[in-house]
Motif scaffolding. Sequence first.
Motif, PDB file in Angstrom:
ATOM      1  N   GLN A 109       0.469  -1.122   0.204  1.00 43.99           N
ATOM      2  CA  GLN A 109      -0.064   0.102  -0.134  1.00 43.99           C
ATOM      3  C   GLN A 109       0.866   1.603  -0.514  1.00 43.99           C
ATOM      4  O   GLN A 109       0.778   2.270  -0.620  1.00 43.99           O
ATOM      5  CB  GLN A 109      -0.561   0.169   1.731  1.00 43.99           C
ATOM      6  CG  GLN A 109      -0.851   0.107   2.424  1.00 43.99           C
ATOM      7  CD  GLN A 109      -1.224   0.900   3.397  1.00 43.99           C
ATOM      8  OE1 GLN A 109      -2.619   1.131   3.396  1.00 43.99           O
ATOM      9  NE2 GLN A 109      -1.575  -0.153   5.019  1.00 43.99           N
ATOM     10  N   LEU A 110       2.171   1.208   0.784  1.00 44.67           N
ATOM     11  CA  LEU A 110       2.333   2.033   0.770  1.00 44.67           C
ATOM     12  C   LEU A 110       3.376   3.114  -0.559  1.00 44.67           C
ATOM     13  O   LEU A 110       3.428   4.204  -1.237  1.00 44.67           O
ATOM     14  CB  LEU A 110       3.621   1.949   1.509  1.00 44.67           C
ATOM     15  CG  LEU A 110       3.338   2.473   3.586  1.00 44.67           C
ATOM     16  CD1 LEU A 110       4.338   2.224   4.309  1.00 44.67           C
ATOM     17  CD2 LEU A 110       2.255   3.536   3.880  1.00 44.67           C
ATOM     18  N   GLY A 111       4.094   1.853  -1.491  1.00 46.83           N
ATOM     19  CA  GLY A 111       5.011   2.384  -2.429  1.00 46.83           C
ATOM     20  C   GLY A 111       3.737   2.568  -3.238  1.00 46.83           C
ATOM     21  O   GLY A 111       3.102   3.160  -4.650  1.00 46.83           O
ATOM     22  N   ILE A 112       2.377   2.141  -3.374  1.00 43.00           N
ATOM     23  CA  ILE A 112       1.068   1.983  -4.378  1.00 43.00           C
ATOM     24  C   ILE A 112       0.696   3.075  -4.155  1.00 43.00           C
ATOM     25  O   ILE A 112       0.309   3.878  -4.958  1.00 43.00           O
ATOM     26  CB  ILE A 112       0.122   0.980  -4.258  1.00 43.00           C
ATOM     27  CG1 ILE A 112       0.445  -0.544  -4.621  1.00 43.00           C
ATOM     28  CG2 ILE A 112      -1.338   1.456  -4.773  1.00 43.00           C
ATOM     29  CD1 ILE A 112      -0.614  -1.359  -4.240  1.00 43.00           C
ATOM     30  N   GLU A 113       0.482   4.377  -2.907  1.00 39.50           N
ATOM     31  CA  GLU A 113       0.427   5.529  -2.623  1.00 39.50           C
ATOM     32  C   GLU A 113       0.989   6.417  -3.293  1.00 39.50           C
ATOM     33  O   GLU A 113       1.141   7.553  -3.788  1.00 39.50           O
ATOM     34  CB  GLU A 113       0.352   5.935  -1.012  1.00 39.50           C
ATOM     35  CG  GLU A 113      -1.052   7.077  -1.027  1.00 39.50           C
ATOM     36  CD  GLU A 113      -2.103   7.402  -0.969  1.00 39.50           C
ATOM     37  OE1 GLU A 113      -2.335   7.949  -1.255  1.00 39.50           O
ATOM     38  OE2 GLU A 113      -2.383   6.236  -0.699  1.00 39.50           O
ATOM     39  N   ALA A 114       1.952   6.068  -3.140  1.00 42.42           N
ATOM     40  CA  ALA A 114       3.281   7.119  -3.688  1.00 42.42           C
ATOM     41  C   ALA A 114       3.285   7.337  -5.418  1.00 42.42           C
ATOM     42  O   ALA A 114       2.892   8.113  -6.007  1.00 42.42           O
ATOM     43  CB  ALA A 114       5.099   6.505  -3.298  1.00 42.42           C
ATOM     44  N   ILE A 115       3.006   6.158  -6.205  1.00 42.96           N
ATOM     45  CA  ILE A 115       2.527   6.228  -7.487  1.00 42.96           C
ATOM     46  C   ILE A 115       1.689   6.864  -7.389  1.00 42.96           C
ATOM     47  O   ILE A 115       1.392   7.703  -8.845  1.00 42.96           O
ATOM     48  CB  ILE A 115       2.838   5.066  -8.440  1.00 42.96           C
ATOM     49  CG1 ILE A 115       4.353   3.815  -7.818  1.00 42.96           C
ATOM     50  CG2 ILE A 115       2.595   4.176  -9.868  1.00 42.96           C
ATOM     51  CD1 ILE A 115       3.857   1.970  -7.930  1.00 42.96           C
ATOM     52  N   SER A 116      -0.237   6.776  -7.459  1.00 49.29           N
ATOM     53  CA  SER A 116      -0.769   7.426  -7.354  1.00 49.29           C
ATOM     54  C   SER A 116      -0.765   8.778  -7.317  1.00 49.29           C
ATOM     55  O   SER A 116      -1.342   9.664  -8.044  1.00 49.29           O
ATOM     56  CB  SER A 116      -1.621   6.831  -5.946  1.00 49.29           C
ATOM     57  OG  SER A 116      -2.950   7.386  -6.724  1.00 49.29           O
ATOM     58  N   ARG A 117       0.344   8.898  -6.193  1.00 47.39           N
ATOM     59  CA  ARG A 117       0.597  10.740  -5.759  1.00 47.39           C
ATOM     60  C   ARG A 117       1.611  11.104  -7.374  1.00 47.39           C
ATOM     61  O   ARG A 117       2.200  12.500  -6.866  1.00 47.39           O
ATOM     62  CB  ARG A 117       0.498  10.971  -4.572  1.00 47.39           C
ATOM     63  CG  ARG A 117       0.212  10.189  -3.567  1.00 47.39           C
ATOM     64  CD  ARG A 117       0.482  10.689  -2.232  1.00 47.39           C
ATOM     65  NE  ARG A 117      -0.268  10.405  -1.173  1.00 47.39           N
ATOM     66  CZ  ARG A 117      -0.912  11.445  -0.517  1.00 47.39           C
ATOM     67  NH1 ARG A 117      -0.536  12.289  -0.186  1.00 47.39           N
ATOM     68  NH2 ARG A 117      -1.796  11.197   0.333  1.00 47.39           N
ATOM     69  N   GLY A 118       2.710  10.393  -7.835  1.00 49.44           N
ATOM     70  CA  GLY A 118       3.306  11.115  -8.835  1.00 49.44           C
ATOM     71  C   GLY A 118       4.717  10.309  -8.560  1.00 49.44           C
ATOM     72  O   GLY A 118       5.382  10.695  -9.746  1.00 49.44           O
ATOM     73  N   ALA A 119       4.683   8.932  -8.160  1.00 46.40           N
ATOM     74  CA  ALA A 119       6.343   8.383  -7.794  1.00 46.40           C
ATOM     75  C   ALA A 119       6.490   8.122  -9.543  1.00 46.40           C
ATOM     76  O   ALA A 119       5.243   7.646 -10.471  1.00 46.40           O
ATOM     77  CB  ALA A 119       6.451   8.137  -7.043  1.00 46.40           C
ATOM     78  N   LYS A 120       7.524   7.960  -9.795  1.00 46.47           N
ATOM     79  CA  LYS A 120       8.016   7.273 -10.860  1.00 46.47           C
ATOM     80  C   LYS A 120       7.786   6.029 -11.538  1.00 46.47           C
ATOM     81  O   LYS A 120       7.435   5.186 -12.081  1.00 46.47           O
ATOM     82  CB  LYS A 120       9.753   7.743 -11.702  1.00 46.47           C
ATOM     83  CG  LYS A 120       9.759   7.113 -12.891  1.00 46.47           C
ATOM     84  CD  LYS A 120      10.731   7.863 -13.302  1.00 46.47           C
ATOM     85  CE  LYS A 120      12.307   7.709 -12.492  1.00 46.47           C
ATOM     86  NZ  LYS A 120      13.462   7.910 -12.626  1.00 46.47           N
ATOM     87  N   LYS A 121       8.696   5.660 -10.269  1.00 41.59           N
ATOM     88  CA  LYS A 121       8.511   3.417 -10.073  1.00 41.59           C
ATOM     89  C   LYS A 121       8.512   3.437  -8.650  1.00 41.59           C
ATOM     90  O   LYS A 121       9.483   3.616  -7.848  1.00 41.59           O
ATOM     91  CB  LYS A 121      10.501   3.367 -10.733  1.00 41.59           C
ATOM     92  CG  LYS A 121       9.621   2.355 -10.817  1.00 41.59           C
ATOM     93  CD  LYS A 121      11.193   1.422 -11.311  1.00 41.59           C
ATOM     94  CE  LYS A 121      11.558  -0.234 -10.487  1.00 41.59           C
ATOM     95  NZ  LYS A 121      12.985  -0.610 -11.169  1.00 41.59           N
TER      96      LYS A 121
END
Length: 186
Positions: free
Chosen positions: A55-67
């Motif tokens: 969930q933390l990585g998914i949240e980061a991608i959802s907010r604009g992280a590249k990978k």
Amino acid sequence: MRVITGKAKGRKLVTVEGTETVRPTLDSVKEAMFSTIQFDIEGANVLDLFAGSGQLGIEAISRGAKKAVFVDSSSESIKVIRQNVSWVRFDEYSEIVQKPFAAFLKTTSDTFDIAFLDPPYRLGLLSKALPLLEPKMSERGIIICEHENECALPKKLGRFETARVLHHRGLDISIYRIPVNEEEET
């Protein structure tokens, strides 16, 4: 458990059932974490170590992280991470690795801008993971550790120092950053 904001806002995620070692981060804790790094996420390479449900990585991608690289040693967690990543359609922004944290950190050639560490409590895993993680972080790196209140983490970690500690209902979130040299700013 859901994605709070961004491209996948509102999507519900599944978690690993029937285990005491996987403890999903509460939405209120996740919101506090992401509020402190909101201007650092865009285009970031993210590590979700001890990923659990992802969930933390998914949240980061959802907010604009590249990978995001999701690492967990549990086959059940890896199965859930794959399911969640596919459900939110982030497959192309994700790498999922089933490996013990130390083996991953010793062998990866990746460099990360943001790292989330939320290991099972009371096993001393943060004190083992942090020294291995520090050299894998970029110069703009941020390390975020979720841990029980009693866990005493070092104030300094190689190039990093504790920038902030958030206290929330029996747990702490320690955030490490490389200190800004004031002479370089002027």
